[in-house]
Design an enzyme around this catalytic site. Structure first.
Site, PDB file in Angstrom:
ATOM      1  N   ASN A  24       0.879  -1.175   0.000  1.00 42.97           N
ATOM      2  CA  ASN A  24       0.000   0.000   0.000  1.00 42.97           C
ATOM      3  C   ASN A  24       0.911   1.219   0.000  1.00 42.97           C
ATOM      4  O   ASN A  24       1.479   1.566   1.032  1.00 42.97           O
ATOM      5  CB  ASN A  24      -0.905  -0.031   1.241  1.00 42.97           C
ATOM      6  CG  ASN A  24      -1.723   1.247   1.380  1.00 42.97           C
ATOM      7  OD1 ASN A  24      -1.767   2.083   0.462  1.00 42.97           O
ATOM      8  ND2 ASN A  24      -2.377   1.401   2.527  1.00 42.97           N
ATOM      9  N   TRP A  25       1.034   1.823  -1.165  1.00 34.53           N
ATOM     10  CA  TRP A  25       1.971   2.945  -1.295  1.00 34.53           C
ATOM     11  C   TRP A  25       1.485   4.202  -0.574  1.00 34.53           C
ATOM     12  O   TRP A  25       2.247   5.149  -0.414  1.00 34.53           O
ATOM     13  CB  TRP A  25       2.191   3.270  -2.768  1.00 34.53           C
ATOM     14  CG  TRP A  25       3.013   2.277  -3.531  1.00 34.53           C
ATOM     15  CD1 TRP A  25       3.503   1.084  -3.088  1.00 34.53           C
ATOM     16  CD2 TRP A  25       3.442   2.396  -4.899  1.00 34.53           C
ATOM     17  NE1 TRP A  25       4.207   0.458  -4.087  1.00 34.53           N
ATOM     18  CE2 TRP A  25       4.186   1.244  -5.215  1.00 34.53           C
ATOM     19  CE3 TRP A  25       3.262   3.366  -5.877  1.00 34.53           C
ATOM     20  CZ2 TRP A  25       4.761   1.037  -6.472  1.00 34.53           C
ATOM     21  CZ3 TRP A  25       3.821   3.162  -7.138  1.00 34.53           C
ATOM     22  CH2 TRP A  25       4.566   2.009  -7.417  1.00 34.53           C
ATOM     23  N   LYS A  26       0.201   4.253  -0.252  1.00 32.47           N
ATOM     24  CA  LYS A  26      -0.400   5.462   0.350  1.00 32.47           C
ATOM     25  C   LYS A  26      -0.126   6.668  -0.546  1.00 32.47           C
ATOM     26  O   LYS A  26      -0.056   6.517  -1.768  1.00 32.47           O
ATOM     27  CB  LYS A  26       0.087   5.644   1.793  1.00 32.47           C
ATOM     28  CG  LYS A  26      -0.133   4.366   2.634  1.00 32.47           C
ATOM     29  CD  LYS A  26       0.047   4.555   4.113  1.00 32.47           C
ATOM     30  CE  LYS A  26      -0.190   3.229   4.832  1.00 32.47           C
ATOM     31  NZ  LYS A  26      -0.120   3.340   6.286  1.00 32.47           N
ATOM     32  N   HIS A  28      -9.530   1.410   5.058  1.00 28.15           N
ATOM     33  CA  HIS A  28      -8.257   1.598   5.753  1.00 28.15           C
ATOM     34  C   HIS A  28      -8.471   2.555   6.923  1.00 28.15           C
ATOM     35  O   HIS A  28      -9.245   3.508   6.825  1.00 28.15           O
ATOM     36  CB  HIS A  28      -7.203   2.149   4.792  1.00 28.15           C
ATOM     37  CG  HIS A  28      -5.821   2.090   5.368  1.00 28.15           C
ATOM     38  ND1 HIS A  28      -5.378   3.001   6.295  1.00 28.15           N
ATOM     39  CD2 HIS A  28      -4.812   1.211   5.178  1.00 28.15           C
ATOM     40  CE1 HIS A  28      -4.139   2.672   6.639  1.00 28.15           C
ATOM     41  NE2 HIS A  28      -3.769   1.591   5.984  1.00 28.15           N
ATOM     42  N   GLU A  60      -6.829   4.927   7.982  1.00 35.48           N
ATOM     43  CA  GLU A  60      -6.594   6.344   7.657  1.00 35.48           C
ATOM     44  C   GLU A  60      -7.817   6.946   6.977  1.00 35.48           C
ATOM     45  O   GLU A  60      -8.146   8.115   7.200  1.00 35.48           O
ATOM     46  CB  GLU A  60      -5.324   6.460   6.786  1.00 35.48           C
ATOM     47  CG  GLU A  60      -4.065   6.155   7.604  1.00 35.48           C
ATOM     48  CD  GLU A  60      -2.902   5.586   6.812  1.00 35.48           C
ATOM     49  OE1 GLU A  60      -2.928   5.624   5.568  1.00 35.48           O
ATOM     50  OE2 GLU A  60      -1.960   5.085   7.458  1.00 35.48           O
ATOM     51  N   GLU A  65      -5.570  -4.776  10.641  1.00 36.66           N
ATOM     52  CA  GLU A  65      -4.556  -3.736  10.819  1.00 36.66           C
ATOM     53  C   GLU A  65      -4.836  -2.976  12.116  1.00 36.66           C
ATOM     54  O   GLU A  65      -5.626  -2.019  12.113  1.00 36.66           O
ATOM     55  CB  GLU A  65      -4.590  -2.749   9.648  1.00 36.66           C
ATOM     56  CG  GLU A  65      -4.234  -3.348   8.312  1.00 36.66           C
ATOM     57  CD  GLU A  65      -3.595  -2.320   7.389  1.00 36.66           C
ATOM     58  OE1 GLU A  65      -2.517  -2.620   6.850  1.00 36.66           O
ATOM     59  OE2 GLU A  65      -4.154  -1.215   7.222  1.00 36.66           O
ATOM     60  N   GLY A  92       2.389   2.382  10.902  1.00 36.79           N
ATOM     61  CA  GLY A  92       3.338   3.479  10.782  1.00 36.79           C
ATOM     62  C   GLY A  92       4.074   3.808  12.064  1.00 36.79           C
ATOM     63  O   GLY A  92       4.757   4.827  12.158  1.00 36.79           O
ATOM     64  N   SER A 120       3.270  -2.106  10.431  1.00 38.28           N
ATOM     65  CA  SER A 120       4.701  -2.208  10.724  1.00 38.28           C
ATOM     66  C   SER A 120       5.301  -3.568  10.394  1.00 38.28           C
ATOM     67  O   SER A 120       6.195  -4.048  11.092  1.00 38.28           O
ATOM     68  CB  SER A 120       4.992  -1.816  12.191  1.00 38.28           C
ATOM     69  OG  SER A 120       4.677  -0.447  12.412  1.00 38.28           O
ATOM     70  N   GLY A 171       2.815  -1.138   4.340  1.00 39.11           N
ATOM     71  CA  GLY A 171       2.877   0.282   4.044  1.00 39.11           C
ATOM     72  C   GLY A 171       4.297   0.718   3.732  1.00 39.11           C
ATOM     73  O   GLY A 171       4.821   0.518   2.637  1.00 39.11           O
ATOM     74  N   GLY A 172       4.954   1.325   4.710  1.00 37.94           N
ATOM     75  CA  GLY A 172       6.267   1.930   4.495  1.00 37.94           C
ATOM     76  C   GLY A 172       7.280   1.023   3.817  1.00 37.94           C
ATOM     77  O   GLY A 172       8.005   1.453   2.907  1.00 37.94           O
TER      78      GLY A 172
HETATM   79  P1  13P Z   1       3.013   0.421   7.762  1.00 35.67           P
HETATM   80  O1  13P Z   1       3.485  -0.882   7.175  1.00 35.67           O
HETATM   81  O2  13P Z   1       3.754   1.601   7.259  1.00 35.67           O
HETATM   82  O3  13P Z   1       2.878   0.356   9.238  1.00 35.67           O
HETATM   83  O4  13P Z   1       1.509   0.633   7.195  1.00 35.67           O
HETATM   84  C1  13P Z   1       0.613  -0.403   7.274  1.00 35.67           C
HETATM   85  C2  13P Z   1      -0.586  -0.049   6.494  1.00 35.67           C
HETATM   86  O5  13P Z   1      -1.303   0.870   6.826  1.00 35.67           O
HETATM   87  C3  13P Z   1      -0.865  -0.835   5.284  1.00 35.67           C
HETATM   88  O6  13P Z   1      -2.129  -0.565   4.784  1.00 35.67           O
END
Ligand code: 13P
Length: 247
Positions: free
Chosen positions: A9-11, A89, A91, A161, A167, A204, A225-226
């Site tokens: 997930n590149w966000k 998600h 967010e 999640e 994050g 994470s 994510g990251g």
């Molecule tokens: P991180 O891997 O950066 O914690 O993000 C997880 C995420 O929100 C994937 O959708």
């Protein structure tokens, strides 16, 4: 469910140049299903560059067409070559006001376009500390079931999640993740859902903790994510998924 599914997930990250370099360094691997969910403007670019790695989007409109300025329909995403769409998600829930019912309707719109919704669920730290994890996750799942029905559930991927792990660098411990995944599995069985629905873990996930998470019996892959923005990290996570596949 032999192979695990690892989804990046590149966000809100990327550029034409950065995407080209990242995708170029993230080739498909045998023994794991891989996907990347990119920002809308980069769908066409990613579709043209990806080979053996599925394409996905990060959110979607619940509407198919009409006077909804700024919205993007699941049918449009299908036309652009998407297979997956992340819905709900944390967010989106926290920053853009998506409630449980809207997440359910979005999941239904994704199924309508014959794509696969990756439905995100998870509790906040306060909810975990209050012992309310399955109350919250169950409520989030109830709303999805209300929209898509039991049959629809068979076309869904669930991503657990925990909000406190996203994050933060503080992933759920493998046992903590397994406990909730098993509870989600029980929820699915109790509601008559077909077997084999994938439950991903997100929050994470890094190269150094992926293997222990993926070794858990009810962790069917990851939503990353990251670490999905760093090719060598994403590839290491995918290799950990191969090593911990069911066969
Ligand atoms: P991180 O891997 O950066 O914690 O993000 C997880 C995420 O929100 C994937 O959708």
């Amino acid at each position: 469910m032999a192979q695990k599914l690892v989804v990046g997930n590149w966000k809100l990250n990327g550029s034409l140049a950065a995407n080209e370099a990242l995708i170029g360094a993230c080739g498909a691997l045998a023994g794991v299903e891989m996907a990347v969910c990119v920002p809308f403007p980069y769908l066409a670019q990613a579709a043209s560059l990806l080979a053996g790695v599925a394409l996905g989007a990060q959110t979607v409109s619940e509407f198919q067409s009409g006077a909804y300025t700024g919205e993007v329909s699941a049918e449009m995403l299908a036309e652009m070559g998407c297979r997956y769409v992340i819905v709900g998600h944390s967010e989106r829930r926290a920053l853009f006001g998506e409630d449980d019912a809207a997440v359910g309707r979005k999941a239904q719109s994704v199924l309508r376009a014959e794509l696969v919704p990756i439905v995100c669920v998870g509790e906040s730290l306060a909810e975990r500390e209050a012992g309310r994890v399955m109350e919250v996750v169950g409520r989030q799942l109830d709303a999805v079931l209300a929209s898509v029905g039991v049959q629809g559930l068979s076309g869904v991927v669930i991503a657990y999640e925990p909000v406190w792990a996203i994050g933060t660098g503080r992933a759920a411990g493998a046992d903590e993740a397994q406990e909730v995944h098993a509870a989600i599995r029980r929820w699915l069985a109790d509601h008559g859902a077909p077997k084999g629905i994938r439950i991903l873990y997100g929050g994470s996930v890094k190269a150094d903790n992926a293997a222990t998470l993926f070794a858990m019996p009810d962790v069917d892959g990851g939503l990353i994510g990251g670490a999905s923005l760093v090719a060598q990290d994403f590839m290491a996570i995918c290799r950990a998924a191969i090593a911990n596949g069911d066969d």
